[in-house]
Design a protein around this motif. Structure first.
Motif, PDB file in Angstrom:
ATOM      1  N   UNK A  75      16.137  30.100 -42.170  1.00  0.00           N
ATOM      2  CA  UNK A  75      16.376  29.072 -40.792  1.00  0.00           C
ATOM      3  C   UNK A  75      15.878  30.093 -39.390  1.00  0.00           C
ATOM      4  N   UNK A  76      15.507  29.019 -38.698  1.00  0.00           N
ATOM      5  CA  UNK A  76      15.044  29.701 -37.143  1.00  0.00           C
ATOM      6  C   UNK A  76      16.371  30.232 -36.452  1.00  0.00           C
ATOM      7  N   UNK A  77      16.319  31.303 -35.620  1.00  0.00           N
ATOM      8  CA  UNK A  77      17.255  32.026 -34.919  1.00  0.00           C
ATOM      9  C   UNK A  77      17.899  30.939 -34.407  1.00  0.00           C
ATOM     10  N   UNK A  78      17.265  30.075 -33.620  1.00  0.00           N
ATOM     11  CA  UNK A  78      18.116  28.906 -33.073  1.00  0.00           C
ATOM     12  C   UNK A  78      18.984  28.006 -33.873  1.00  0.00           C
ATOM     13  N   UNK A  79      18.649  27.758 -35.049  1.00  0.00           N
ATOM     14  CA  UNK A  79      19.351  26.955 -35.918  1.00  0.00           C
ATOM     15  C   UNK A  79      20.711  27.779 -36.233  1.00  0.00           C
ATOM     16  N   UNK A  80      20.239  29.144 -36.512  1.00  0.00           N
ATOM     17  CA  UNK A  80      21.514  29.981 -36.892  1.00  0.00           C
ATOM     18  C   UNK A  80      22.512  30.064 -35.788  1.00  0.00           C
ATOM     19  N   UNK A  81      21.976  30.008 -34.612  1.00  0.00           N
ATOM     20  CA  UNK A  81      22.842  30.134 -33.467  1.00  0.00           C
ATOM     21  C   UNK A  81      23.511  28.857 -32.968  1.00  0.00           C
ATOM     22  N   UNK A  82      23.227  27.578 -33.587  1.00  0.00           N
ATOM     23  CA  UNK A  82      23.728  26.479 -33.371  1.00  0.00           C
ATOM     24  C   UNK A  82      25.011  26.442 -34.514  1.00  0.00           C
ATOM     25  N   UNK A 177      23.941  35.899 -37.380  1.00  0.00           N
ATOM     26  CA  UNK A 177      22.937  35.568 -36.317  1.00  0.00           C
ATOM     27  C   UNK A 177      21.753  36.549 -36.885  1.00  0.00           C
ATOM     28  N   UNK A 178      21.729  37.321 -37.317  1.00  0.00           N
ATOM     29  CA  UNK A 178      20.202  38.218 -37.876  1.00  0.00           C
ATOM     30  C   UNK A 178      19.715  38.081 -38.947  1.00  0.00           C
ATOM     31  N   UNK A 179      20.274  36.842 -39.676  1.00  0.00           N
ATOM     32  CA  UNK A 179      19.605  36.556 -41.133  1.00  0.00           C
ATOM     33  C   UNK A 179      20.434  37.120 -42.242  1.00  0.00           C
ATOM     34  N   UNK A 180      21.244  37.857 -42.343  1.00  0.00           N
ATOM     35  CA  UNK A 180      21.991  38.261 -43.260  1.00  0.00           C
ATOM     36  C   UNK A 180      23.152  37.305 -43.926  1.00  0.00           C
ATOM     37  N   UNK A 181      23.570  37.657 -44.806  1.00  0.00           N
ATOM     38  CA  UNK A 181      24.944  37.008 -45.434  1.00  0.00           C
ATOM     39  C   UNK A 181      26.080  38.174 -45.576  1.00  0.00           C
TER      40      UNK A 181
END
Length: 485
Positions: A75-82, A177-181
């Protein structure tokens, strides 16, 4: 003792007996293998139970996180941010119930518990505003060299009991935010607020992204040893941090360790004792001294030593101490029986060494783990109260004659989380602060944290840092891409 009606209302509204809090594994609420009691430190009595996750359930949580991670990272960074911003809204919508839980399990006064929930939301919002862009390291006739940062995979987080949400939520945000779980294990002393938050967050996040398992030390060790976890983020004591580091060594996990402080503050001879007394008191006794970056050792120039001791003692004697639901209370209990015994043992050692007690010095004569706010002088630097981190409402005030001596004594500790210098000549105080061997040195202030400023310890106060882009990068793998022209 008759407990405050607000406590009864909180228990009645939360209905912990009827709707016990659960583990969160792969997007589902799960019962543990068994349940363990959670103690109210204001009464020293159990008030609820929490689920005890089995090692098999830990494996399930890690497997779920591993399955969910590639799609989440895509997912794009912006989507994770939201997605994460929605968690801030969740914290604020559930603020009152979470605050009640924090007061019940941790002991802090209800207004401070509300502040903790609000602060967790604010830190989340400031953290997700950050970015970690691709950096161009070189671009010339030979080609282009870029520095990327990629997720590590699955993060394991182990969180402490002094700030159950404000030291848990940022770890979740750093990882997601950095794409980890992430798989989180809260302290068994204060698991309930974190369990509630994670349980409610499942509706807002993809299954397996955020998993929460509660239990004891064996579960924490298994999390640190787990071969499918790439990083451990731990906040707690230096002794436990060493164990986490040892458990993680088998798979060479990345580590962020935020450990003990025993932080020193230095009061210079030009300081105004009355002007600094309240901020010094707040920085030493907030949360009943149970803050890793609180002032634990206060070095005061001999000219001001008596005045500072007296001003602090006046405040220690006047401050309202009690159960977190009692009106007007400023300081609550020590959080657990083990820590209560440690602090009283340190006070006994000070008494045996002939220390002068300006205020406090004993447990309060009431149920619960209460210790009177204590101001002590006349101790040598090798006494337990000075050499160890008491993590309770106790402050040693030490005299010095020379600023170089004060700096040397402040730096003699194996710890170096934060420190501060107090004086009217701010540039001069800043020069002294720059000499402190700590992660963060401040002038005329001490307890502060900004999610967009990196925070970490020197020496045995930890490894790595959290917050700011620098902290986010500790949850990522640096990846250089070198392409010819």
């Amino acid at each position: 003792m008759e407990h405050h009606p607000m406590r009864a209302e909180a228990l009645r509204t939360l209905r912990l007996d009827d709707t016990p809090l659960m583990l969160s594994i792969d997007g589902q609420a799960r019962e543990g293998e068994s349940r363990f009691e959670v103690i109210d430190p204001a009464t020293a009595q159990p008030f609820a139970t929490a689920p005890e996750a089995s090692l098999a359930q830990l494996d399930e949580a890690v497997a779920a996180a591993r399955r969910a991670q590639p799609a989440w990272a895509a997912r794009p960074w912006a989507e994770r941010r939201q997605k994460l911003l929605a968690l801030a809204d969740l914290l604020l919508q559930d603020l009152e119930s979470l605050a009640w839980l924090i007061t019940l399990e941790q002991g802090k006064p209800l207004p401070r518990a509300r502040d903790e929930v609000a602060r967790a939301a604010a830190q989340l919002q400031r953290l997700v505003a950050l970015d970690v862009p691709v950096e161009t390291l070189r671009e010339d006739a030979q080609g282009r060299v870029e520095l990327h940062h990629r997720p590590l995979g699955v993060v394991g987080a182990i969180t402490p009991w002094n700030m159950p949400l404000v030291l848990c939520v940022p770890k979740i945000v750093h990882a997601l935010l950095t794409g980890n779980t992430i798989v989180v294990k809260p302290s068994p002393y204060t698991p309930l607020s974190a369990l509630r938050f994670a349980q409610r967050a499942q509706a807002l996040l993809p299954a397996g992204t955020l998993n929460m398992v509660s239990g004891g030390n064996d579960l924490g060790r298994a999390l640190a040893e787990h071969p499918d976890i790439q990083k451990i983020s731990f906040t707690g004591s230096a002794a436990t941090g060493r164990k986490v580091m040892a458990s993680s060594a088998g798979t060479l996990k990345r580590l962020t360790l935020e450990l003990g402080g025993n932080d020193a503050a230095i009061v210079l001879p030009d300081a105004d004792p009355e002007a600094i007394a309240q901020p010094l008191f707040n920085a030493a006794f907030a949360n009943s001294g149970q803050i890793c970056m609180a002032i634990k050792r206060l070095y005061v120039h001999e000219r001001l030593h008596g005045a500072v001791c007296e001003a602090l003692a006046q405040r220690a004697k006047a401050v309202a101490v009690g159960g977190g639901f009692e009106p007007g209370v400023v300081l609550g209990p020590v959080q657990n029986a083990a820590q209560h015994r440690i602090v009283l043992g340190i006070l006994d050692d000070a008494r045996e060494r002939g220390a002068r007690f300006h205020a406090g010095g004993q447990a309060l004569d009431r149920e619960g783990y209460f210790i009177a706010p204590t101001v002590v002088s006349g101790l040598a630097d090798d006494s337990r109260l000075v050499a160890e981190e008491p993590f309770g409402p106790v402050l040693p005030v030490l005299s010095f004659t020379d600023v170089d001596e004060a700096v040397q004594r402040a730096n003699a500790s194996p710890y170096g989380l934060t420190g501060s210098v107090w004086g009217r000549d701010v540039p001069a105080a800043a020069r002294v602060a720059a000499r402190l061997e700590v992660g963060t040195a401040s002038v005329n202030q001490h307890l502060w944290l900004d999610a967009q400023i990196p925070f970490g310890g020197a020496k045995q106060s930890g490894l790595g840092s959290e917050y700011a882009a620098q902290g986010l990068k500790h949850y990522m793998q640096a990846h250089v891409v070198n392409a010819p022209a």
